[in-house]
Every structure is written in structure tokens, then in C-alpha cells.
Scaffold this active site. Sequence first.
Site, PDB file in Angstrom:
ATOM      1  N   GLY A  37       2.466   9.201 -11.708  1.00 49.48           N
ATOM      2  CA  GLY A  37       3.780   9.410 -12.313  1.00 49.48           C
ATOM      3  C   GLY A  37       4.591  10.374 -11.467  1.00 49.48           C
ATOM      4  O   GLY A  37       4.064  10.988 -10.536  1.00 49.48           O
ATOM      5  N   GLY A  39       7.346  13.653 -10.623  1.00 48.88           N
ATOM      6  CA  GLY A  39       7.732  14.993 -11.023  1.00 48.88           C
ATOM      7  C   GLY A  39       6.724  16.094 -10.782  1.00 48.88           C
ATOM      8  O   GLY A  39       5.639  15.888 -10.248  1.00 48.88           O
ATOM      9  N   CYS A  65      -3.474  10.410  -8.594  1.00 45.17           N
ATOM     10  CA  CYS A  65      -2.185  11.000  -8.236  1.00 45.17           C
ATOM     11  C   CYS A  65      -1.775  12.077  -9.254  1.00 45.17           C
ATOM     12  O   CYS A  65      -2.386  13.130  -9.280  1.00 45.17           O
ATOM     13  CB  CYS A  65      -1.142   9.894  -8.071  1.00 45.17           C
ATOM     14  N   LEU A  66      -0.761  11.836 -10.074  1.00 50.99           N
ATOM     15  CA  LEU A  66      -0.365  12.832 -11.071  1.00 50.99           C
ATOM     16  C   LEU A  66      -1.520  13.129 -12.019  1.00 50.99           C
ATOM     17  O   LEU A  66      -1.716  14.276 -12.426  1.00 50.99           O
ATOM     18  CB  LEU A  66       0.868  12.366 -11.856  1.00 50.99           C
ATOM     19  N   GLN A  69      -3.587  15.754 -10.453  1.00 48.09           N
ATOM     20  CA  GLN A  69      -2.945  17.065 -10.520  1.00 48.09           C
ATOM     21  C   GLN A  69      -3.025  17.656 -11.929  1.00 48.09           C
ATOM     22  O   GLN A  69      -3.329  18.841 -12.104  1.00 48.09           O
ATOM     23  CB  GLN A  69      -1.492  16.945 -10.076  1.00 48.09           C
ATOM     24  N   ASN A 107       1.814   8.578  -2.405  1.00 47.80           N
ATOM     25  CA  ASN A 107       3.226   8.791  -2.703  1.00 47.80           C
ATOM     26  C   ASN A 107       3.339   9.994  -3.635  1.00 47.80           C
ATOM     27  O   ASN A 107       3.432   9.845  -4.852  1.00 47.80           O
ATOM     28  CB  ASN A 107       3.849   7.544  -3.347  1.00 47.80           C
ATOM     29  N   GLY A 109       4.585  14.445  -3.874  1.00 46.87           N
ATOM     30  CA  GLY A 109       5.242  15.610  -3.296  1.00 46.87           C
ATOM     31  C   GLY A 109       4.620  16.925  -3.720  1.00 46.87           C
ATOM     32  O   GLY A 109       5.100  17.989  -3.339  1.00 46.87           O
ATOM     33  N   TYR A 110       3.579  16.862  -4.548  1.00 46.33           N
ATOM     34  CA  TYR A 110       2.874  18.061  -5.011  1.00 46.33           C
ATOM     35  C   TYR A 110       1.406  17.920  -4.668  1.00 46.33           C
ATOM     36  O   TYR A 110       0.897  16.814  -4.513  1.00 46.33           O
ATOM     37  CB  TYR A 110       3.029  18.228  -6.529  1.00 46.33           C
ATOM     38  N   HIS A 150      -4.159   6.535  -3.932  1.00 41.70           N
ATOM     39  CA  HIS A 150      -4.159   5.372  -4.819  1.00 41.70           C
ATOM     40  C   HIS A 150      -5.265   4.390  -4.427  1.00 41.70           C
ATOM     41  O   HIS A 150      -5.057   3.543  -3.562  1.00 41.70           O
ATOM     42  CB  HIS A 150      -2.790   4.675  -4.779  1.00 41.70           C
ATOM     43  N   GLU A 152      -6.358   1.864  -5.970  1.00 33.52           N
ATOM     44  CA  GLU A 152      -6.001   0.477  -6.290  1.00 33.52           C
ATOM     45  C   GLU A 152      -5.157  -0.156  -5.193  1.00 33.52           C
ATOM     46  O   GLU A 152      -5.031  -1.382  -5.134  1.00 33.52           O
ATOM     47  CB  GLU A 152      -5.265   0.403  -7.640  1.00 33.52           C
TER      48      GLU A 152
END
Length: 187
Positions: A37, A39, A65-66, A69, A107, A109-110, A150, A152
Site C-alpha cells: 500500500g 504512504g 512491502c507496506l 513495514q 516500489n 519510498g520507506y 514483491h 508475487e
Amino acid sequence: IARSLNERGCEVTIYPALTPAEEILETNPDGIMLSNGPGDPKECVEIIEELKKLFATNIPIFGICLGHQLMALANGADTKKMKYGHRGANHPVKDLKTGKVYISSQNHGYMVMEDSLNRDIAEVSFINVNDGTLEGVHYLGKNVMTVQFHPEAVLTEYGHELLENFCKIAKEFHQEREEELAEEKTA
């Protein structure tokens, strides 16, 4: 991600991000996938609190990914914004258990700050070969694993292996739970 799990024989139920942990747990899931996701993960305060409840169970969890995190934040680690982020399909990640390097799709940014991980409950499982950033975590004593990339979308068998392994663990968890229920009924 859901399609990749379906292709491996998993029945997938998709919940909105703000679904309370109790609502998810009422369905007796065999595994929980925390998806990607957008942000700043630190802004997901309510979700982090719900993830703490999910982590406290024995249910297998895989974060991407998110999801990676947020699980780290739920366990006391820290994240920070990257100067440029990782974008694209050619990011080499190294599996620290096998030493193998895989090309991944990313993909974000954190990033999770490696030095903020509580080593009593978590170990680094993957790093980014280009910049040394944390790419994966295995939570000790749990069937909980997270990756920044990722799987997948990995164009090698390895990404598929990670998802297949999660599905296998979830199926084993289901079988163990069924056996426990059967024993309770006969007792």
C-alpha cells in the site's frame, strides 16, 4: 497477491485495511497476508495496533512491502523515508540463510531501520545488495515472515517459493487446528 495465493490453492478473503483484528480472528483464518500500500507507514497508527493483536496469535502471517513495514512497527522497530526509494523490477536481494541473490520487483519510498529491530524477536532474512537496506524479517518463534519486495512479481521461481512456503505453512496450521478440534470432541 490474492491471485497468486488463489493459484496455489488458497481461499482468499480480502479485508479493508482498518478491519479490527477481532473481526479477522472470528473467521479462524489459516494464514494472514499483509499486503502492500502507499504512504508513510507511521501514519497507520490504528492498523499497527490491530497488527499487534494478530501477531500475538499463532496464525501464520506473511507481510509484503507496506505489510513488512507495519509489522516491524508493530514490534517496536522504526521506519524512515528513503532519499530516492526503490522503484522497478531489477533490485537484487540476498537471502541471508542461503546466500543466494534474487532479482526482485520493488516500489517503496520507506524502509525499516535494521538497527531498530529487536533481535530477541526478529532476525534479518534479506538485504538489498545495492544499498544494504533491510529487505526481509523472520520473527523468531513464530510463523511470521515479511519482505520489502514483491515475491508475487519476481520473475524467478524464488518469489513463487516464498508464496508456496507460506501457503504450505497455512495448510499445516489448518490441519493442526483440525486435529486439535477432533481430539477435543473425543475427550
